[in-house]
Each structure stands twice: as structure tokens, then as C-alpha cells.
Design a protein around this motif. Structure first.
Motif, PDB file in Angstrom:
ATOM      1  N   SER A   3       0.848  -1.192   0.000  1.00 51.62           N
ATOM      2  CA  SER A   3       0.000   0.000   0.000  1.00 51.62           C
ATOM      3  C   SER A   3       0.877   1.231   0.000  1.00 51.62           C
ATOM      4  CB  SER A   3      -0.910   0.014   1.233  1.00 51.62           C
ATOM      5  OG  SER A   3      -0.142   0.147   2.392  1.00 51.62           O
ATOM      6  N   VAL A  46      -6.678   1.765  -2.865  1.00 51.19           N
ATOM      7  CA  VAL A  46      -5.997   2.289  -1.675  1.00 51.19           C
ATOM      8  C   VAL A  46      -6.391   3.740  -1.427  1.00 51.19           C
ATOM      9  CG1 VAL A  46      -3.757   2.850  -0.651  1.00 51.19           C
ATOM     10  CG2 VAL A  46      -4.058   0.690  -1.869  1.00 51.19           C
ATOM     11  N   SER A  50      -8.934   4.282   1.719  1.00 58.37           N
ATOM     12  CA  SER A  50      -8.129   4.630   2.894  1.00 58.37           C
ATOM     13  C   SER A  50      -8.893   5.471   3.914  1.00 58.37           C
ATOM     14  CB  SER A  50      -6.852   5.366   2.469  1.00 58.37           C
ATOM     15  OG  SER A  50      -5.887   4.456   1.990  1.00 58.37           O
ATOM     16  N   TRP A  75      -3.889  -3.127   4.947  1.00 59.21           N
ATOM     17  CA  TRP A  75      -3.636  -3.222   3.507  1.00 59.21           C
ATOM     18  C   TRP A  75      -2.762  -4.411   3.160  1.00 59.21           C
ATOM     19  CZ3 TRP A  75      -6.728  -1.178   0.246  1.00 59.21           C
ATOM     20  CH2 TRP A  75      -7.429  -0.014   0.580  1.00 59.21           C
ATOM     21  N   LEU A  95     -12.592  -4.440   4.615  1.00 58.38           N
ATOM     22  CA  LEU A  95     -11.539  -3.592   5.167  1.00 58.38           C
ATOM     23  C   LEU A  95     -11.924  -3.043   6.534  1.00 58.38           C
ATOM     24  CD1 LEU A  95     -10.561  -1.619   1.949  1.00 58.38           C
ATOM     25  CD2 LEU A  95      -9.086  -3.219   3.182  1.00 58.38           C
TER      26      LEU A  95
END
Length: 212
Positions: A3, A46, A50, A75, A95
Motif C-alpha cells: 500500500s 488504496v 483509505s 492493507w 476492510l
């Protein structure tokens, strides 16, 4: 795959808005492209997701160092399991759930929570302004800083569950209720009513102290 490094301003009490955005309807296709080796798709995932990961980290109030460690771990786990995710279109929930689990692991190992720092709100006054304007700007900045300080003071006085929920919900782009549920372990149908109760409590505390 690795990542990208977490932005330096990501871990604070302000909504994280930097980086790219990703349409949730495109997440499944991006995951499949990333599985096939598309680095642009990986970067889009990403950058776009994020903020969600950081919102979960903030909700659990880890230290900055622990927060960055959790971010990188999430990640890394995602990269490890990229080709094995059964529902790619629900990657956000995956996630969020992984971030929550990693945060709880850190909390369990430390046996404590470390509060985050207050946001820094005063801007540096430009040298080309007149002394009078500088004074006015400084007074306005100080007043704004005091209002925000009171807001966060009352926010911190709310219950832990309210603080966690509101921290996650203020991330940008806003997470879906499925992602919030995965991040905090709250039933999807309970998120809306709980959010309203928490906001009413915060408003009542602010009104009682004339903080707005």
C-alpha cells in the motif's frame, strides 16, 4: 503488493478528505483488475478506501504509531487475500471489519487507549497583512478555536459508543451502513437511530453550555 504510505495528516480528529475517491459500484471491478495485476486499480482502491480504514482507526483512538501500524497491516492483509475475497463489491466492509479486528488486537495488547491530540486550527498570519488586519484575524481565529475546542470537549464527554460511531460517520467519503456495521459491530438497522440519539445528546450538551 504494497500500500502507499499513509498521509501525514490522516491521523487526527478532523475528517480525512485527502486522496482519491472511488465509486462503490466500481469496487468489485477494481478488485478483479487488481487481482489481474493492474497497479492503477490497486492504487485507486488504496486511495479511495483509505479514508474508511482511517475512520475505523480513529474510532478506536489508537496512538499515532499504533494507528499507522494498523493501517499498514490492514492493507497487507488485503493484498494477501486479494484473490480470495468472496464478495469483491463488499470490499469496504471487509476492510472495515479487518481494521476493527486489528485495532482490538492492539487495544488488548496495550490494555489501554491513547487519546488523539486536539486538532490544530490556528493559521499562520501572512506577513503582508496590516497590523490591524492581523489582530482581527487573530481574534477571529482564537474565537473559532475556542468554539471548536468546546465542541470536542463535549464530544469527548459522550459515551464511548457514540464517539466511535460519530468518528466513523464523519469520514470522507461517508461509509455505507454495511461498512459501519462491519467496523463497529453495530446492527445496520440500529445505526441511524443511534446516530440521531448521539447527535441530540451532543447538541443538548452544547446548548446547555452556550458553546455554539
Amino acid at each position: 503488493m504494497r500500500s502507499e504510505a499513509a498521509p501525514a495528516t490522516a491521523y487526527d480528529d478532523r475528517p480525512y478528505t485527502r486522496g482519491g475517491t472511488v465509486d462503490r459500484s466500481e469496487v468489485g471491478a477494481l478488485v478483479q483488475s487488481a487481482v489481474d495485476g493492474d497497479t492503477a486499480a490497486w492504487k485507486a482502491l488504496v486511495e479511495g478506501l483509505s479514508p474508511l480504514v482511517w475512520s475505523v482507526v480513529r474510532a478506536h483512538r489508537l496512538s499515532e504509531a499504533d494507528g499507522h501500524e494498523v493501517y499498514q497491516t490492514v492493507w497487507f492483509r488485503f493484498a494477501q487475500n486479494l484473490g480470495r475475497i468472496r464478495e469483491p463489491d463488499k470490499t469496504g466492509s471487509w476492510l472495515a471489519s479487518t481494521a476493527r479486528n486489528e485495532c482490538l488486537k492492539v487495544i488488548k495488547s496495550l490494555r489501554r487507549l491513547t487519546p488523539t491530540d486536539d486538532p490544530q486550527l490556528l493559521d499562520r498570519v501572512s506577513e503582508d497583512r496590516t497590523p490591524e488586519q492581523s489582530v482581527l484575524d487573530s481574534e477571529e481565529a482564537a474565537a473559532q478555536s475556542e468554539r471548536v475546542r468546546r465542541l470536542w470537549q463535549e464530544f469527548e464527554a459522550l459515551g464511548e459508543r457514540c464517539r466511535q460511531l460519530l468518528r466513523v460517520l464523519i469520514s470522507s467519503p461517508p461509509p455505507s451502513y454495511q461498512e459501519v456495521s462491519a467496523a463497529l459491530g453495530i446492527a445496520v438497522g440500529s445505526i441511524g437511530p443511534m446516530r440521531q440519539r448521539c447527535l441530540r445528546r451532543l447538541r443538548a450538551r452544547l446548548d446547555a453550555r452556550g458553546a455554539l
